[in-house]
Write an enzyme that holds these catalytic residues in place. Sequence first.
Site, PDB file in Angstrom:
ATOM      1  N   LYS A  22       0.833  -1.212   0.000  1.00 40.05           N
ATOM      2  CA  LYS A  22       0.000   0.000   0.000  1.00 40.05           C
ATOM      3  C   LYS A  22       0.865   1.258   0.000  1.00 40.05           C
ATOM      4  O   LYS A  22       0.642   2.178  -0.784  1.00 40.05           O
ATOM      5  CB  LYS A  22      -0.905  -0.008   1.239  1.00 40.05           C
ATOM      6  CG  LYS A  22      -1.598   1.310   1.497  1.00 40.05           C
ATOM      7  CD  LYS A  22      -2.470   1.264   2.731  1.00 40.05           C
ATOM      8  CE  LYS A  22      -1.782   1.653   4.012  1.00 40.05           C
ATOM      9  NZ  LYS A  22      -1.511   3.085   4.196  1.00 40.05           N
ATOM     10  N   ASN A  23       1.856   1.297   0.893  1.00 32.68           N
ATOM     11  CA  ASN A  23       2.620   2.537   1.068  1.00 32.68           C
ATOM     12  C   ASN A  23       3.595   2.808  -0.072  1.00 32.68           C
ATOM     13  O   ASN A  23       4.164   3.892  -0.147  1.00 32.68           O
ATOM     14  CB  ASN A  23       3.362   2.529   2.403  1.00 32.68           C
ATOM     15  CG  ASN A  23       2.407   2.723   3.574  1.00 32.68           C
ATOM     16  OD1 ASN A  23       1.221   2.994   3.368  1.00 32.68           O
ATOM     17  ND2 ASN A  23       2.909   2.588   4.784  1.00 32.68           N
ATOM     18  N   ARG A 122       0.284  14.751  13.314  1.00 31.96           N
ATOM     19  CA  ARG A 122       1.051  14.435  12.106  1.00 31.96           C
ATOM     20  C   ARG A 122       1.152  15.670  11.214  1.00 31.96           C
ATOM     21  O   ARG A 122       0.415  15.804  10.238  1.00 31.96           O
ATOM     22  CB  ARG A 122       0.415  13.264  11.361  1.00 31.96           C
ATOM     23  CG  ARG A 122       0.468  11.987  12.166  1.00 31.96           C
ATOM     24  CD  ARG A 122      -0.217  10.845  11.473  1.00 31.96           C
ATOM     25  NE  ARG A 122       0.529  10.312  10.358  1.00 31.96           N
ATOM     26  CZ  ARG A 122       0.138   9.272   9.643  1.00 31.96           C
ATOM     27  NH1 ARG A 122      -0.984   8.657   9.935  1.00 31.96           N
ATOM     28  NH2 ARG A 122       0.872   8.841   8.636  1.00 31.96           N
ATOM     29  N   ARG A 400      -8.650  -0.379   4.990  1.00 28.89           N
ATOM     30  CA  ARG A 400      -7.826   0.641   4.330  1.00 28.89           C
ATOM     31  C   ARG A 400      -6.508   0.039   3.861  1.00 28.89           C
ATOM     32  O   ARG A 400      -5.943   0.477   2.863  1.00 28.89           O
ATOM     33  CB  ARG A 400      -7.517   1.785   5.309  1.00 28.89           C
ATOM     34  CG  ARG A 400      -8.678   2.710   5.598  1.00 28.89           C
ATOM     35  CD  ARG A 400      -8.192   3.925   6.362  1.00 28.89           C
ATOM     36  NE  ARG A 400      -6.864   4.272   5.883  1.00 28.89           N
ATOM     37  CZ  ARG A 400      -5.837   4.599   6.654  1.00 28.89           C
ATOM     38  NH1 ARG A 400      -5.976   4.684   7.941  1.00 28.89           N
ATOM     39  NH2 ARG A 400      -4.658   4.880   6.121  1.00 28.89           N
TER      40      ARG A 400
HETATM   41  C1  UD1 Z   1       4.295   6.983   6.379  1.00 30.38           C
HETATM   42  C2  UD1 Z   1       3.448   5.758   6.203  1.00 30.38           C
HETATM   43  C3  UD1 Z   1       2.877   5.299   7.551  1.00 30.38           C
HETATM   44  C4  UD1 Z   1       4.022   5.102   8.555  1.00 30.38           C
HETATM   45  C5  UD1 Z   1       4.898   6.336   8.611  1.00 30.38           C
HETATM   46  C6  UD1 Z   1       6.140   6.130   9.476  1.00 30.38           C
HETATM   47  C7  UD1 Z   1       2.578   6.071   3.965  1.00 30.38           C
HETATM   48  C8  UD1 Z   1       1.425   6.316   3.096  1.00 30.38           C
HETATM   49  N1  UD1 Z   1       2.360   6.067   5.280  1.00 30.38           N
HETATM   50  O1  UD1 Z   1       3.444   8.017   6.868  1.00 30.38           O
HETATM   51  O2  UD1 Z   1       2.188   4.058   7.343  1.00 30.38           O
HETATM   52  O3  UD1 Z   1       3.467   4.857   9.824  1.00 30.38           O
HETATM   53  O4  UD1 Z   1       5.347   6.710   7.300  1.00 30.38           O
HETATM   54  O5  UD1 Z   1       6.899   5.090   8.990  1.00 30.38           O
HETATM   55  O6  UD1 Z   1       3.678   5.830   3.507  1.00 30.38           O
HETATM   56  N2  UD1 Z   1       6.607  14.610  10.721  1.00 30.38           N
HETATM   57  C9  UD1 Z   1       6.843  15.932  10.995  1.00 30.38           C
HETATM   58  N3  UD1 Z   1       6.710  16.826   9.967  1.00 30.38           N
HETATM   59  C10 UD1 Z   1       6.379  16.460   8.717  1.00 30.38           C
HETATM   60  C11 UD1 Z   1       6.147  15.090   8.447  1.00 30.38           C
HETATM   61  C12 UD1 Z   1       6.268  14.190   9.476  1.00 30.38           C
HETATM   62  O7  UD1 Z   1       7.152  16.304  12.123  1.00 30.38           O
HETATM   63  O8  UD1 Z   1       6.276  17.315   7.835  1.00 30.38           O
HETATM   64  C13 UD1 Z   1       6.738  13.612  11.813  1.00 30.38           C
HETATM   65  C14 UD1 Z   1       5.445  12.814  12.020  1.00 30.38           C
HETATM   66  O9  UD1 Z   1       4.585  13.475  12.915  1.00 30.38           O
HETATM   67  C15 UD1 Z   1       5.990  11.515  12.595  1.00 30.38           C
HETATM   68  C16 UD1 Z   1       7.317  11.350  11.847  1.00 30.38           C
HETATM   69  O10 UD1 Z   1       7.672  12.655  11.394  1.00 30.38           O
HETATM   70  O11 UD1 Z   1       6.244  11.661  13.957  1.00 30.38           O
HETATM   71  C17 UD1 Z   1       7.253  10.391  10.682  1.00 30.38           C
HETATM   72  O12 UD1 Z   1       6.158  10.741   9.840  1.00 30.38           O
HETATM   73  P1  UD1 Z   1       6.135  10.433   8.287  1.00 30.38           P
HETATM   74  O13 UD1 Z   1       7.303   9.593   7.907  1.00 30.38           O
HETATM   75  O14 UD1 Z   1       5.946  11.707   7.537  1.00 30.38           O
HETATM   76  O15 UD1 Z   1       4.816   9.589   8.141  1.00 30.38           O
HETATM   77  P2  UD1 Z   1       3.936   9.523   6.831  1.00 30.38           P
HETATM   78  O16 UD1 Z   1       4.800   9.748   5.652  1.00 30.38           O
HETATM   79  O17 UD1 Z   1       2.719  10.363   7.007  1.00 30.38           O
END
Ligand code: UD1
Length: 441
Positions: A22-23, A122, A400
């Site tokens: 999925k991811n 997030r 999902r």
């Molecule tokens: C992706 C995955 C999700 C997984 C996560 C962490 C997809 C579609 N989803 O989510 O299943 O749980 O990676 O491996 O690929 N953060 C910030 N600022 C930002 C972005 C993120 O502070 O702009 C923080 C988030 O709050 C979190 C951490 O960074 O604590 C990691 O988040 P992130 O890797 O961005 O998660 P996703 O990409 O949303």
Amino acid sequence: MDMFVVQGGHALSGSLSVSGAKNACLPIMAAALAVDGCTTLHRVPQLADVRTLSSLLTKLGVNVRREAAGSLLIDPTGIRSSIADYDLVRTMRASVCVLGPLVARLGRACVSLPGGCNIGHRPIDLHLKGLAALGASVRIERGYVLAEANRLKGATVHLAGPQGTTVTGTCNILVAACFAEGTTRIEAAACEPEVVDLADYLNRCGARISGHGTPEITIEGVGQLQAAEHTVIPDRIEAATLLIAAAATGGTLQLNEVEPRHLLTVLHILQESGSRIEVSDRSISITGPQEIQPVDFVAQPYPGIPTDVQAQLTALLSRARGTSIIRDLVFPDRFMHIPELCRLGADIRREGNSAIIRGVPRLSGAPLMASDLRASAALVIAALAAEQESSIRRIYHLDRGYEQLELKLTALGGHVQRLVDSPASLPLPQPAESLPVRKSA
Ligand code: UD1
């Protein structure tokens, strides 16, 4: 709304193939909107999230068609809109993956901010910082991100935040940088296999990306990409979930069409907790332990234990012979599954970003409520390992990200039935001995 009814106490046994990730699939589908011509994606899982992103792309004017045998055709020739509205983005955070591709293709994007979610705060500040570094003007208005750029320019982009790097943020900048003038260097890039799969797809389309899979990715802008065929990598989180389910029930399982090197740390934890693991080129076999051993672990970015299997491992360790201490560094509030596991008789206490799991000899079935995607999987695992019957409501969270999980588990001898939610309740527990009758005053 559908629910699962699980009869616990049956060891899983057999073999099956893992679905596409999925991811990996979602960012590639989003990237395809920036590419000229029709992308053909193979091994696309049948999931609610894939359908949601297909609807979003269709609303933008992209033609998305599912073919037989799990392939998806994505043709952005008719794209006319740059607006990803709240109604779709709020149901699936990964919708934010259209941000970079829209700016790259149309020079503008208007994407709803995703808002809160059950696994914690997030933000997408790193995505926005990255786009701004490439020369886009970025502002937030009425709950939407508005990003505009006549021409993106290559730059050095640092993507680390307080919680480490960002997976979908890296994906957004990766796509945008392909269309920028000059060279972009992403520092503190996510190393997850799903980012690598996106880079492989983009390179197939003519991009010049190197260093993907390491924290430093270099992208030489090419200005234009030409659609290609691509097969999505196997879903390492689905694979981990099934392996943990086999371990939790003391079963035996062979997973096929899987990528063992994406799962090394998870396999290590499973071994430490007593399972026997055998790995070959594209398959993993597991024999669950007679007695589960306690293990401490920390969920962290790849190649660490994925936060996306933290809940499932917690379910496994809830029946270990001893105490395990786990920490989640990626999503420090991702513990909504704990109170539900405790309803089955688990003894787990949360302390900040950690959970202390005191193993109990048995779990006993109960009515449960799923709170998010991976928490749902943890409840299914615990219910399979518990004695008697459990019901799990709000299973739409599970749909999902897991393709026909109940059918896969049933094929392995698990007793999992999907029902339309009904108010009928499970039988109440009977006290072992009759309680003394209290005299009324
Ligand atoms: C992706 C995955 C999700 C997984 C996560 C962490 C997809 C579609 N989803 O989510 O299943 O749980 O990676 O491996 O690929 N953060 C910030 N600022 C930002 C972005 C993120 O502070 O702009 C923080 C988030 O709050 C979190 C951490 O960074 O604590 C990691 O988040 P992130 O890797 O961005 O998660 P996703 O990409 O949303």
